[in-house]
Design a protein around this motif. Structure first.
Motif, mmCIF file in Angstrom:
data_model
loop_
_atom_site.group_PDB
_atom_site.id
_atom_site.type_symbol
_atom_site.label_atom_id
_atom_site.label_comp_id
_atom_site.label_asym_id
_atom_site.label_seq_id
_atom_site.Cartn_x
_atom_site.Cartn_y
_atom_site.Cartn_z
ATOM 1 N N ASP A 18 -8.774 -6.740 1.117
ATOM 2 C CA ASP A 18 -8.080 -6.309 2.327
ATOM 3 C C ASP A 18 -9.098 -5.862 3.373
ATOM 4 N N ARG A 19 -10.090 -5.079 2.915
ATOM 5 C CA ARG A 19 -11.125 -4.590 3.827
ATOM 6 C C ARG A 19 -12.284 -4.032 3.006
ATOM 7 N N ILE A 20 -13.404 -3.838 3.692
ATOM 8 C CA ILE A 20 -14.573 -3.216 3.079
ATOM 9 C C ILE A 20 -15.016 -2.091 3.997
ATOM 10 N N GLU A 21 -14.984 -0.878 3.475
ATOM 11 C CA GLU A 21 -15.420 0.282 4.246
ATOM 12 C C GLU A 21 -16.868 0.605 3.886
ATOM 13 N N VAL A 22 -17.561 1.192 4.844
ATOM 14 C CA VAL A 22 -18.941 1.599 4.629
ATOM 15 C C VAL A 22 -19.119 2.998 5.216
ATOM 16 N N THR A 23 -20.097 3.722 4.723
ATOM 17 C CA THR A 23 -20.320 5.066 5.249
ATOM 18 C C THR A 23 -20.835 4.993 6.689
ATOM 19 N N GLU A 24 -20.596 6.034 7.426
ATOM 20 C CA GLU A 24 -21.068 6.091 8.817
ATOM 21 C C GLU A 24 -22.587 5.968 8.882
ATOM 22 N N ALA A 25 -23.283 6.606 7.951
ATOM 23 C CA ALA A 25 -24.751 6.543 7.943
ATOM 24 C C ALA A 25 -25.247 5.107 7.799
ATOM 25 N N ASP A 91 -11.728 -6.674 -9.965
ATOM 26 C CA ASP A 91 -11.217 -7.176 -8.683
ATOM 27 C C ASP A 91 -10.570 -8.546 -8.862
ATOM 28 N N VAL A 92 -11.257 -9.457 -9.543
ATOM 29 C CA VAL A 92 -10.723 -10.808 -9.776
ATOM 30 C C VAL A 92 -9.426 -10.721 -10.567
ATOM 31 N N ILE A 93 -9.426 -9.908 -11.621
ATOM 32 C CA ILE A 93 -8.232 -9.769 -12.453
ATOM 33 C C ILE A 93 -7.070 -9.186 -11.643
ATOM 34 N N ALA A 94 -7.333 -8.206 -10.785
ATOM 35 C CA ALA A 94 -6.281 -7.613 -9.952
ATOM 36 C C ALA A 94 -5.666 -8.655 -9.024
ATOM 37 N N VAL A 95 -6.499 -9.451 -8.379
ATOM 38 C CA VAL A 95 -6.000 -10.475 -7.445
ATOM 39 C C VAL A 95 -5.208 -11.549 -8.199
ATOM 40 N N LEU A 96 -5.714 -11.972 -9.354
ATOM 41 C CA LEU A 96 -4.980 -12.964 -10.149
ATOM 42 C C LEU A 96 -3.659 -12.386 -10.653
ATOM 43 N N SER A 97 -3.667 -11.132 -11.091
ATOM 44 C CA SER A 97 -2.444 -10.490 -11.566
ATOM 45 C C SER A 97 -1.429 -10.329 -10.439
ATOM 46 N N TYR A 98 -1.868 -9.803 -9.313
ATOM 47 C CA TYR A 98 -0.977 -9.589 -8.169
ATOM 48 C C TYR A 98 -0.311 -10.896 -7.718
ATOM 49 N N ASN A 99 -1.078 -11.982 -7.757
ATOM 50 C CA ASN A 99 -0.565 -13.284 -7.325
ATOM 51 C C ASN A 99 0.061 -14.084 -8.470
ATOM 52 N N LYS A 100 0.193 -13.450 -9.632
ATOM 53 C CA LYS A 100 0.817 -14.075 -10.809
ATOM 54 C C LYS A 100 0.157 -15.401 -11.185
ATOM 55 N N LYS A 101 -1.155 -15.375 -11.267
ATOM 56 C CA LYS A 101 -1.925 -16.575 -11.593
ATOM 57 C C LYS A 101 -2.488 -16.566 -13.005
ATOM 58 N N ALA A 102 -2.255 -15.498 -13.781
ATOM 59 C CA ALA A 102 -2.784 -15.429 -15.137
ATOM 60 C C ALA A 102 -1.922 -14.512 -15.986
ATOM 61 N N GLY A 115 -9.431 -1.719 -6.081
ATOM 62 C CA GLY A 115 -10.751 -2.132 -5.614
ATOM 63 C C GLY A 115 -11.844 -1.323 -6.275
ATOM 64 N N ASN A 116 -13.021 -1.322 -5.663
ATOM 65 C CA ASN A 116 -14.142 -0.617 -6.288
ATOM 66 C C ASN A 116 -15.086 -0.053 -5.244
ATOM 67 N N VAL A 144 -3.994 -6.383 -2.573
ATOM 68 C CA VAL A 144 -2.898 -6.260 -3.538
ATOM 69 C C VAL A 144 -1.940 -5.182 -3.048
ATOM 70 N N ASP A 145 -0.771 -5.126 -3.640
ATOM 71 C CA ASP A 145 0.214 -4.098 -3.288
ATOM 72 C C ASP A 145 -0.181 -2.801 -3.992
ATOM 73 N N LEU A 146 -0.476 -1.774 -3.224
ATOM 74 C CA LEU A 146 -0.940 -0.508 -3.785
ATOM 75 C C LEU A 146 0.176 0.512 -4.016
ATOM 76 N N SER A 147 1.414 0.130 -3.823
ATOM 77 C CA SER A 147 2.506 1.104 -3.869
ATOM 78 C C SER A 147 2.716 1.760 -5.226
ATOM 79 N N ASN A 148 2.296 1.117 -6.313
ATOM 80 C CA ASN A 148 2.587 1.715 -7.616
ATOM 81 C C ASN A 148 1.401 1.783 -8.574
ATOM 82 N N ARG A 149 0.191 1.486 -8.134
ATOM 83 C CA ARG A 149 -0.903 1.430 -9.093
ATOM 84 C C ARG A 149 -2.162 2.175 -8.684
ATOM 85 N N GLN A 150 -2.149 2.971 -7.663
ATOM 86 C CA GLN A 150 -3.383 3.613 -7.233
ATOM 87 C C GLN A 150 -3.949 4.522 -8.311
#
Length: 188
Positions: A18-25, A91-102, A115-116, A144-150
């Protein structure tokens, strides 16, 4: 380097991150013609700094929509997972699971569903304890949908919790379960 593993499972466009955040520094360290030619300066949005796609590097391309494979895999995919599945593996497993690919078999992953934290990881040696401390400076959010797994890993579709006697005896309950599911033609 181009990564293609998740693409081979998709027959329509999808998103990996979805996005990649980085520290301000770190965001403020991307300066000078050499770095600006290679990376784009992260943008400040609300209270966070976000990486942009690079000009010549592809490691940040995966939060753009990904094109599907020309000949995607259409068979059943069974993946064995456990607490040692972390970082990009999770990450790969989460995306495959969310999209019902495995079909996932085993135990909850050690890496988070959402994410990580990784990327640039400076290290410092801590005396007198004789250990190295590394601090991740980037935060990757899976698409992925974060509504129930954070705050948790990726859950298996078919949980396997081997007792110690199976482990000591060398019996692989993960593989035994997987083979049984394949023989039965089990789907998600």
């Amino acid at each position: 380097m181009r990564y293609t593993l998740p693409v081979t499972f998709f027959d329509k466009p999808f998103r990996y991150w979805d996005r990649i955040e980085v520290t301000e520094a770190i965001a403020k360290e991307i300066k000078g013609p050499a770095l600006k030619a290679f990376y784009r300066v992260p943008v400040h949005k609300d209270s966070i700094w976000l990486w942009q796609k690079g000009r010549f590097t592809h490691e940040f391309d995966f939060y753009s929509e990904q094109s599907p494979a020309k000949k995607p895999w259409s068979g059943k995919t069974y993946i064995l997972i456990n607490g040692f599945c972390m970082s990009s593996c999770a990450d790969v497993i989460a995306v495959l699971s969310y999209n019902k690919k495995a079909i996932l078999i085993g135990e909850e992953t050690g890496g988070a569903y959402e994410g990580n934290n990784s990327g640039m990881m400076p290290e410092t040696f801590i005396d007198p304890f004789h250990f190295t401390l590394s601090v991740p400076l980037q935060k990757y959010y899976n698409a992925v949908d974060l509504s129930n797994r954070q705050g948790r890993g990726v859950f298996p579709d078919y949980p396997v919790n081997p007792e110690i006697e199976y482990i000591i005896g060398g019996e692989d309950l993960y593989m035994k379960t997987c083979k049984a599911l394949i023989e039965n033609g089990t789907t998600r």
